[in-house]
Design a protein around this motif. Structure first.
Motif, PDB file in Angstrom:
ATOM      1  N   ARG A  51       6.621   3.484   6.377  1.00 53.09           N
ATOM      2  CA  ARG A  51       6.446   4.902   6.728  1.00 53.09           C
ATOM      3  C   ARG A  51       5.248   5.503   5.989  1.00 53.09           C
ATOM      4  NH1 ARG A  51      12.214   4.756   6.125  1.00 53.09           N
ATOM      5  NH2 ARG A  51      12.140   5.886   4.150  1.00 53.09           N
ATOM      6  N   VAL A  52       5.081   5.134   4.721  1.00 46.10           N
ATOM      7  CA  VAL A  52       3.931   5.633   3.962  1.00 46.10           C
ATOM      8  C   VAL A  52       2.635   5.116   4.573  1.00 46.10           C
ATOM      9  CG1 VAL A  52       2.774   5.613   1.724  1.00 46.10           C
ATOM     10  CG2 VAL A  52       5.258   5.855   1.837  1.00 46.10           C
ATOM     11  N   LEU A  53       2.611   3.834   4.890  1.00 40.33           N
ATOM     12  CA  LEU A  53       1.403   3.247   5.463  1.00 40.33           C
ATOM     13  C   LEU A  53       1.112   3.811   6.845  1.00 40.33           C
ATOM     14  CD1 LEU A  53       1.836  -0.458   4.338  1.00 40.33           C
ATOM     15  CD2 LEU A  53       0.122   1.172   3.521  1.00 40.33           C
ATOM     16  N   ALA A  54       2.144   4.124   7.609  1.00 36.79           N
ATOM     17  CA  ALA A  54       1.924   4.734   8.919  1.00 36.79           C
ATOM     18  C   ALA A  54       1.208   6.073   8.777  1.00 36.79           C
ATOM     19  CB  ALA A  54       3.253   4.913   9.648  1.00 36.79           C
ATOM     20  N   ILE A  55       1.544   6.834   7.739  1.00 35.89           N
ATOM     21  CA  ILE A  55       0.864   8.116   7.517  1.00 35.89           C
ATOM     22  C   ILE A  55      -0.588   7.897   7.125  1.00 35.89           C
ATOM     23  CG2 ILE A  55       0.813  10.159   6.037  1.00 35.89           C
ATOM     24  CD1 ILE A  55       3.877  10.030   5.980  1.00 35.89           C
ATOM     25  N   THR A  56      -0.847   6.871   6.293  1.00 35.21           N
ATOM     26  CA  THR A  56      -2.245   6.595   5.941  1.00 35.21           C
ATOM     27  C   THR A  56      -3.033   6.168   7.176  1.00 35.21           C
ATOM     28  OG1 THR A  56      -1.887   4.258   5.365  1.00 35.21           O
ATOM     29  CG2 THR A  56      -1.532   5.874   3.633  1.00 35.21           C
ATOM     30  N   MET A  57      -2.406   5.402   8.068  1.00 37.07           N
ATOM     31  CA  MET A  57      -3.079   4.996   9.297  1.00 37.07           C
ATOM     32  C   MET A  57      -3.273   6.187  10.232  1.00 37.07           C
ATOM     33  SD  MET A  57      -3.792   1.864   8.900  1.00 37.07           S
ATOM     34  CE  MET A  57      -3.327   0.598   7.719  1.00 37.07           C
ATOM     35  N   LEU A  58      -2.331   7.122  10.199  1.00 39.70           N
ATOM     36  CA  LEU A  58      -2.493   8.345  10.980  1.00 39.70           C
ATOM     37  C   LEU A  58      -3.751   9.076  10.541  1.00 39.70           C
ATOM     38  CD1 LEU A  58      -0.804  10.021  13.104  1.00 39.70           C
ATOM     39  CD2 LEU A  58       0.020  11.337  11.156  1.00 39.70           C
ATOM     40  N   GLY A  59      -3.973   9.152   9.216  1.00 38.67           N
ATOM     41  CA  GLY A  59      -5.180   9.781   8.706  1.00 38.67           C
ATOM     42  C   GLY A  59      -6.439   9.053   9.151  1.00 38.67           C
ATOM     43  N   ILE A  60      -6.400   7.729   9.118  1.00 44.03           N
ATOM     44  CA  ILE A  60      -7.556   6.950   9.563  1.00 44.03           C
ATOM     45  C   ILE A  60      -7.810   7.175  11.045  1.00 44.03           C
ATOM     46  CG2 ILE A  60      -8.380   4.595   9.954  1.00 44.03           C
ATOM     47  CD1 ILE A  60      -7.074   3.834   7.291  1.00 44.03           C
ATOM     48  N   GLY A  61      -6.738   7.310  11.830  1.00 45.42           N
ATOM     49  CA  GLY A  61      -6.911   7.581  13.247  1.00 45.42           C
ATOM     50  C   GLY A  61      -7.636   8.892  13.508  1.00 45.42           C
ATOM     51  N   LEU A  88      -3.918  11.249   2.082  1.00 50.68           N
ATOM     52  CA  LEU A  88      -4.079  10.812   0.692  1.00 50.68           C
ATOM     53  C   LEU A  88      -3.033  11.458  -0.210  1.00 50.68           C
ATOM     54  CD1 LEU A  88      -5.633   9.302  -1.509  1.00 50.68           C
ATOM     55  CD2 LEU A  88      -7.191  11.271  -1.650  1.00 50.68           C
ATOM     56  N   VAL A  89      -2.724  12.718   0.040  1.00 47.68           N
ATOM     57  CA  VAL A  89      -1.697  13.403  -0.756  1.00 47.68           C
ATOM     58  C   VAL A  89      -0.359  12.666  -0.639  1.00 47.68           C
ATOM     59  CG1 VAL A  89      -0.352  15.522  -0.991  1.00 47.68           C
ATOM     60  CG2 VAL A  89      -2.829  15.645  -0.615  1.00 47.68           C
ATOM     61  N   VAL A  90      -0.008  12.270   0.590  1.00 49.68           N
ATOM     62  CA  VAL A  90       1.243  11.538   0.805  1.00 49.68           C
ATOM     63  C   VAL A  90       1.181  10.168   0.140  1.00 49.68           C
ATOM     64  CG1 VAL A  90       2.744  10.520   2.559  1.00 49.68           C
ATOM     65  CG2 VAL A  90       1.697  12.764   2.947  1.00 49.68           C
ATOM     66  N   LEU A  91       0.053   9.484   0.285  1.00 53.05           N
ATOM     67  CA  LEU A  91      -0.104   8.152  -0.286  1.00 53.05           C
ATOM     68  C   LEU A  91       0.068   8.183  -1.799  1.00 53.05           C
ATOM     69  CD1 LEU A  91      -0.930   5.160  -0.133  1.00 53.05           C
ATOM     70  CD2 LEU A  91      -3.323   5.924  -0.183  1.00 53.05           C
ATOM     71  N   LEU A  92      -0.558   9.140  -2.456  1.00 60.72           N
ATOM     72  CA  LEU A  92      -0.457   9.221  -3.909  1.00 60.72           C
ATOM     73  C   LEU A  92       0.955   9.616  -4.351  1.00 60.72           C
ATOM     74  CD1 LEU A  92      -3.860  10.959  -4.776  1.00 60.72           C
ATOM     75  CD2 LEU A  92      -3.275   8.535  -4.981  1.00 60.72           C
TER      76      LEU A  92
END
Length: 425
Positions: free
Chosen positions: A229-239, A393-397
């Motif tokens: 789920r965390v990585l999906a959010i980082t990929m959402l940002g990249i998208g 990034l906020v979510v990732l950290l």
């Protein structure tokens, strides 16, 4: 991020040995053709609908609808491919996709109302074949336990980056140089021909896992893993970077009276992505994947910061190149972590969740960017990549501990996704 460069007698076998694997070219070549639509679809829709409506906001909305449908249906397609086999999912899928693209194109050219375009965009996006995950699943089945498996992962990452160089440039060149609908026509043709030829290579496809195995012992979704789920959010940002760059570069070059340079500008951005992917694939990393992601992602956010202030094509090209160079390390490292976090029984589904997140972010980026451009001009659209990656990034950290593998209870999943892992710790 400590690293060493690989050679053929080091941690990773060579690309030549990989390509000499028996049967590999039989699925690689049609797979390369059939995976182009993933990079051509949203920009092809954007260019056609903008030409017929004159609105970047409308074009972005239709493009985003297709992207959202693609994102939502990608995990389902991955799970069905695991369960019933790739050909059983792919053959009807490519036929439906070609028909849906034909309908969307006809509606756009006839100046149909927005609701009709949106209705056609849903099946067009939902039926987009997940060729990248399927190719990687074939590598995993053929090379299970082989030292060539990391080489295959690196090769697929570079292939994906190359696709995102060729696809948007080809779609833009066809739409601006031949006909506004030519990009989508080519996308549908490549999907149909490449997909059917790829599906015909049945001897290299993984055996269907069956109902119980495909979903895991308890049928749990790969999204139940917190790290996914965390990585999906980082990929959402990249998208959002992909979507924001597409719509903003299209508007920026048109605003300057040079619409034909849009393909070159986006190609420069995508080329940086591919170059970084090649380098990452040639490196044997010594630091953990979690540490690498926590370094690479802030660099991506930093790289997107000056985009909105670039008011000349050379400056924008240089800034876009830097952003491209910063994308691949985050993507590749993210998929490496999924490989460590997710059980093998959820292999295809896990990576298609990340594929879908990239597509969803791309759709959101195109939509928000289009609205900003319509209201405030082309440069404001470049705020979308910055905003999207900064929020991710906020979510990732904040949730970075979820990316730590749980030891022996986690079975490494090898082999599928929009961008594939290339490194081993």
């Amino acid at each position: 991020m400590a690293a060493t460069v690989n050679d053929t007698d080091g941690a990773r076998a060579g690309y030549g040995s990989l390509l000499r694997t028996r049967g590999a070219l039989s699925f690689l070549l049609p797979g390369f053709l059939a995976r182009q639509p993933f990079a051509m679809l949203t920009i092809g829709i954007l260019l056609l609908v903008n030409d017929t409506t004159g609105s970047y906001g409308t074009a972005g909305t239709v493009s985003a609808t297709a992207g959202v449908a693609m994102a939502l249906f990608a995990p389902l397609g991955g799970k069905l491919a695991d369960r019933y086999g790739q050909a059983a999912v792919l053959v009807p899928g490519v036929v439906v996709h070609a028909a849906a693209i034909s309908l969307l194109t006809a509606l756009a050219l006839s100046h149909a109302p927005l609701w009709a375009l949106l209705a056609a965009a849903v099946p067009a996006g939902a039926s987009t074949p997940q060729i990248g995950p399927m190719v990687r699943a074939r590598w995993a089945a053929k090379l299970d336990g082989s030292p060539l498996m990391p080489t295959a992962a690196a090769f697929e990452s570079v292939t994906d980056e190359f696709t995102f160089v060729i696809g948007p440039v080809l779609a833009t060149a066809l739409c601006t140089g031949v006909h506004p609908a030519a990009g989508l026509v080519a996308e549908a043709a490549l999907t149909l021909i490449g997909g059917l030829v790829f599906a015909a290579q049945r001897r290299t496809q993984p055996a269907p896992a069956g109902h119980a195995a495909a979903g895991g012992a308890k049928g749990a979704s790969a999204l139940s893993v917190p790290g996914v789920r965390v990585l999906a959010i980082t990929m959402l940002g990249i998208g959002t970077v992909f979507g924001g760059m597409q719509v903003s570069m299209t508007a920026f070059t048109k605003e300057l009276g040079e619409p034909g340079l849009n393909g070159l500008m986006y190609g420069t951005f995508a080329a940086g992505n591919m170059i970084a992917g090649i380098v990452c694939g040639a490196v044997a990393w010594k630091s953990s994947a979690q540490r690498r992601l926590l370094i690479a992602y802030p660099l991506l956010v930093l790289a997107t910061t000056p985009l909105w202030a670039a008011h000349a094509l050379p400056l924008l090209g240089a800034a876009g190149l830097v952003v491209g160079l910063c994308i691949a390390p985050s993507l590749i490292t993210g998929y490496t972590l999924v490989e460590k976090l997710v059980p093998a029984s959820a292999r295809t589904e896990a990576f298609t969740w990340l594929t879908g997140a990239v597509g969803l972010g791309q759709a959101a980026g195109a939509t928000v960017g289009g609205r900003l451009i319509d209201a405030h001009g082309a440069s404001t659209g470049f705020l979308v990549p910055l905003g999207g990656t900064a929020l991710a990034l906020v979510v990732l950290l904040g949730l970075r501990k979820a990316l730590t593998p749980k030891g022996e209870s986690v079975v490494a999943a090898r082999g599928v996704g929009h961008r594939q892992p290339v490194s081993v710790d």
